[in-house]
Scaffold this motif. Structure first.
Motif, PDB file in Angstrom:
ATOM      1  N   ALA A 177       0.830  -1.212   0.000  1.00  0.00           N
ATOM      2  CA  ALA A 177       0.000   0.000   0.000  1.00  0.00           C
ATOM      3  C   ALA A 177       0.867   1.266   0.000  1.00  0.00           C
ATOM      4  CB  ALA A 177      -0.916   0.000   1.229  1.00  0.00           C
ATOM      5  N   ILE A 178       0.384   2.275  -0.694  1.00  0.00           N
ATOM      6  CA  ILE A 178       1.092   3.569  -0.726  1.00  0.00           C
ATOM      7  C   ILE A 178       1.096   4.147   0.689  1.00  0.00           C
ATOM      8  CG2 ILE A 178       1.004   5.942  -1.595  1.00  0.00           C
ATOM      9  CD1 ILE A 178      -0.588   4.767  -4.048  1.00  0.00           C
ATOM     10  N   ARG A 179       2.267   4.494   1.191  1.00  0.00           N
ATOM     11  CA  ARG A 179       2.365   5.118   2.522  1.00  0.00           C
ATOM     12  C   ARG A 179       2.821   6.563   2.427  1.00  0.00           C
ATOM     13  NH1 ARG A 179      -0.671   1.507   5.132  1.00  0.00           N
ATOM     14  NH2 ARG A 179       0.113  -0.588   4.773  1.00  0.00           N
ATOM     15  N   ARG A 180       3.702   6.857   1.453  1.00  0.00           N
ATOM     16  CA  ARG A 180       4.233   8.227   1.326  1.00  0.00           C
ATOM     17  C   ARG A 180       3.830   8.769  -0.037  1.00  0.00           C
ATOM     18  NH1 ARG A 180      10.362   7.700   1.864  1.00  0.00           N
ATOM     19  NH2 ARG A 180       9.986   5.814   0.654  1.00  0.00           N
ATOM     20  N   VAL A 181       3.162   9.903  -0.033  1.00  0.00           N
ATOM     21  CA  VAL A 181       2.656  10.491  -1.276  1.00  0.00           C
ATOM     22  C   VAL A 181       3.444  11.760  -1.542  1.00  0.00           C
ATOM     23  CG1 VAL A 181       0.564  11.154  -2.492  1.00  0.00           C
ATOM     24  CG2 VAL A 181       0.416   9.670  -0.475  1.00  0.00           C
ATOM     25  N   LEU A 182       4.335  11.717  -2.506  1.00  0.00           N
ATOM     26  CA  LEU A 182       5.199  12.864  -2.786  1.00  0.00           C
ATOM     27  C   LEU A 182       4.515  13.775  -3.804  1.00  0.00           C
ATOM     28  CD1 LEU A 182       7.086  11.091  -1.202  1.00  0.00           C
ATOM     29  CD2 LEU A 182       8.882  11.539  -2.870  1.00  0.00           C
ATOM     30  N   VAL A 183       4.332  15.029  -3.384  1.00  0.00           N
ATOM     31  CA  VAL A 183       3.522  15.959  -4.175  1.00  0.00           C
ATOM     32  C   VAL A 183       4.291  17.274  -4.322  1.00  0.00           C
ATOM     33  CG1 VAL A 183       1.254  17.087  -4.296  1.00  0.00           C
ATOM     34  CG2 VAL A 183       1.509  14.945  -3.024  1.00  0.00           C
ATOM     35  N   PRO A 184       4.328  17.856  -5.538  1.00  0.00           N
ATOM     36  CA  PRO A 184       4.955  19.176  -5.658  1.00  0.00           C
ATOM     37  C   PRO A 184       4.325  20.105  -4.616  1.00  0.00           C
ATOM     38  CG  PRO A 184       4.381  18.333  -7.824  1.00  0.00           C
ATOM     39  CD  PRO A 184       3.777  17.386  -6.819  1.00  0.00           C
ATOM     40  N   ARG A 185       5.188  20.830  -3.926  1.00  0.00           N
ATOM     41  CA  ARG A 185       4.734  21.634  -2.784  1.00  0.00           C
ATOM     42  C   ARG A 185       3.480  22.454  -3.096  1.00  0.00           C
ATOM     43  NH1 ARG A 185       7.418  22.871   1.457  1.00  0.00           N
ATOM     44  NH2 ARG A 185       9.308  22.021   0.538  1.00  0.00           N
ATOM     45  N   GLU A 186       3.462  23.096  -4.283  1.00  0.00           N
ATOM     46  CA  GLU A 186       2.362  24.012  -4.601  1.00  0.00           C
ATOM     47  C   GLU A 186       1.064  23.274  -4.948  1.00  0.00           C
ATOM     48  OE1 GLU A 186       5.159  23.572  -6.123  1.00  0.00           O
ATOM     49  OE2 GLU A 186       4.761  23.078  -8.227  1.00  0.00           O
ATOM     50  N   ARG A 187       1.125  21.925  -5.068  1.00  0.00           N
ATOM     51  CA  ARG A 187      -0.079  21.158  -5.398  1.00  0.00           C
ATOM     52  C   ARG A 187      -0.661  20.432  -4.187  1.00  0.00           C
ATOM     53  NH1 ARG A 187       0.355  19.928 -10.736  1.00  0.00           N
ATOM     54  NH2 ARG A 187      -1.916  19.934 -10.717  1.00  0.00           N
TER      55      ARG A 187
END
Ligand code: NAP
Length: 523
Positions: free
Chosen positions: A297-307
């Motif tokens: 399962a996905i535990r860490r969701v890396l997202v561009p800061r501004e999104r």
């Protein structure tokens, strides 16, 4: 009430000692029980080696494949009953239960077909014949032959059917007998699977044994020709693989452990587009499916800061319609976690993540009531989304796996930073990159490949054909380096290697050819 028994040494055994109860995690009612002690593992393994091993080794790959096909058929014929057990003893929704049971049937079927394609050989040829010197007078051929011992499989609680079937499928196809030990808390399903396997009549005596009880001295009986494959937490895996007898005898060991799986949203992905929707769906599925108790399962969701805000808003939208409760109730989409200990683990883990600087934007570190369950019963946790606003916040989000319905949003700025953050997980099972930008996808996928057993690169083009990163497919390697245990299982014919000895046969060319003529070649 079911009283579970072990199948060891070719017969069903009751066990002894104080009864261990198995619960319905939605209601806390006792649904089954077992007596954990009194299992003679030394005798059981000896029986597997002397009866199961020779019978399996005498069979061709095609015959072993036909055996696996019968085992798959036996489960398929009783699928509804198995799904019901997964709900009663595992807290699975119907769809969660199918994930486990159909996964078992699918993996057995895949290895049945692989066996058929390998044909009449009983061992494998590995690569082409190699000329040693200028002429072909002296050559060498690598071969892979079944180990003469037995395989012990220790499985985790979250996939009692698939966990038993996927490991057993590979070992049995390789020609090695198995003693499987499911986690007691959810062992009812594994025990029923075992009964169906035996009733199929396809298994030679001693080919497959099942221990429902305490592990006791099980691992003390393993030696140089045996195999030990473990699935569970990294902590237990580290403890067990360091057993002196395993180290001293060089027993083949495979550890499948926990993982801080990643999902990376590319900076190019437009809100509301197909790639965006794919990622949101994967994330919501991984938080809620099996109440988040999936090693992939996905535990860490890396997202561009501004999104971050946008993604958070859309995920919360989807989580707001999740109905947590007794999975037998129509419309409930997420069940409880599997045990009281799991509830403590999840609540405690979320508390630690929050104390380390993450904040809960949905759910939280507490037990909640489940729909359709009276009296504050059941091991329920709300689907929980955490968020850190500073990627540098603590290490815990990159090192602590909360094995429940939870994931954490983490901001990043560049592809290189995303790769560095993923690396902080210390090695994982799977990461997925969601992007239309080929250069970005290539940089993150190849940058993170050394830290993972599987990396997915997806975009709008796969919408409709993509089943999400959480599904472990028999064609692809399952496992991961470092934190994930360093193991490798599945991956088609590659997986057979755990149970086979690779040997280079070298000498006079025509003689080498004669000796190795009966092997099956992969592919
Ligand atoms: P666990 O506590 O490590 O237990 C795993 C298995 O090991 C259980 O059957 C357990 O039995 C057994 N065990 C524990 N101590 C033992 C000992 N001293 N000797 C022999 N066996 C022993 O893990 P869990 O909490 O049940 O399972 C969840 C974990 O498994 C999560 O971290 C998850 O990520 C991981 N997992 C990994 C994969 C993968 O493929 N990589 C798949 C599924 C789950 P008892 O229950 O009796 O203690």
């Amino acid at each position: 009430m079911e009283n579970l028994r072990s199948y060891l040494g070719g017969r069903w055994i009751d066990g002894s000692g104080d009864r261990v109860d198995l619960f319905n995690p939605a209601t806390e009612e006792v649904v089954a029980g077992l007596l954990p002690d009194g299992l003679d593992y030394g005798a059981a393994l000896a029986f597997a080696r002397t009866h199961g091993g020779p019978s399996l080794r005498a069979m061709s790959f095609a015959q072993r494949g036909a055996m696996l096909k019968s085992l798959a058929g036996a489960l398929h014929a009783k699928r509804d009953e198995l799904l019901d057990i997964a709900t009663l003893n595992g807290g699975n929704t119907r769809s969660d239960a199918k994930f486990d049971v159909d996964g078992a049937i699918g993996t057995l079927t895949f290895y049945a077909e692989l066996g058929a394609s390998l044909g009449d050989g009983r061992w494998l040829l590995d690569g082409p014949t190699v000329s040693l010197g200028r002429s072909s007078k002296v050559t060498a051929q690598h071969v892979l032959t079944p180990r003469l011992g037995a395989a012990v499989h220790i499985n985790a609680f979250n996939f009692p059917a698939w966990g038993l079937a996927e490991k057993a499928a590979v070992a049995l196809l390789a020609g090695v007998p198995v003693l499987a030990r499911p986690a007691p808390a959810t062992a009812w399903l594994a025990a029923r699977v075992m009964e169906l396997f035996l009733a199929s009549g396809a298994l030679p005596e001693g080919a497959l044994s099942l221990a429902v009880g305490a592990p006791g001295d099980l691992l003390d009986h393993l030696g140089a020709q045996d195999v030990f494959a473990f699935t569970g937490s990294g902590k237990t895996g580290a403890l067990l693989r360091a057993r002196p007898n395993l180290l001293a005898s060089g027993t083949h060991v495979n550890v499948e452990a926990d993982s801080l799986n990643g999902a990376v949203l590319g900076p190019d992905v437009e809100r509301g587009g197909d790639t965006w929707t794919l990622m949101v769906s994967d994330l919501v599925r991984d938080i809620t499916q099996k109440a988040g108790q999936k090693c992939t399962a996905i535990r860490r969701v890396l997202v561009p800061r501004e999104r971050l805000d946008e993604l958070q808003e859309d995920v919360l939208d989807r989580l707001s319609v999740v109905r947590t409760g007794d999975p037998r109730i129509e419309g409930v989409t997420m069940g409880p976690v599997a045990t009281a200990a799991q509830l403590d683990h999840v609540v405690g883990g979320l508390q630690r993540l929050i104390a380390s600087g993450a904040r809960a934007v949905a759910g939280g570190a507490a037990r909640v009531d489940g729909e359709g369950v009276a009296g504050a019963k059941g091991y329920f946790v709300a689907p929980t989304l955490l968020r850190v606003d500073d990627a540098a916040t603590g290490d815990l989000v990159h090192s602590l796996e909360v094995f429940g319905p939870s994931a954490t949003l983490v901001p990043y700025a560049t592809a290189a930073e995303a790769v560095a953050l993923l690396a902080r997980g210390g090695g994982g099972l799977v990461t997925t990159v969601y992007s239309e930008d080929r250069a970005f996808a290539a940089e993150v996928v190849m940058g993170t490949a050394p830290f993972h057993g599987r990396v997915a690169a997806v975009n709008a083009k796969v919408a409709g054909a993509w089943i999400g990163p959480g599904a472990v497919l028999p064609q692809l390697v399952h496992g991961g380096p470092g934190h994930a245990g360093g193991g490798e299982e599945l991956g088609g014919a590659r997986a057979l290697g755990l149970y086979l000895q690779r040997t280079a046969i070298q000498g006079y060319g025509p003689l080498v050819e004669h000796i190795t003529a009966g092997g099956s070649r992969v592919g």
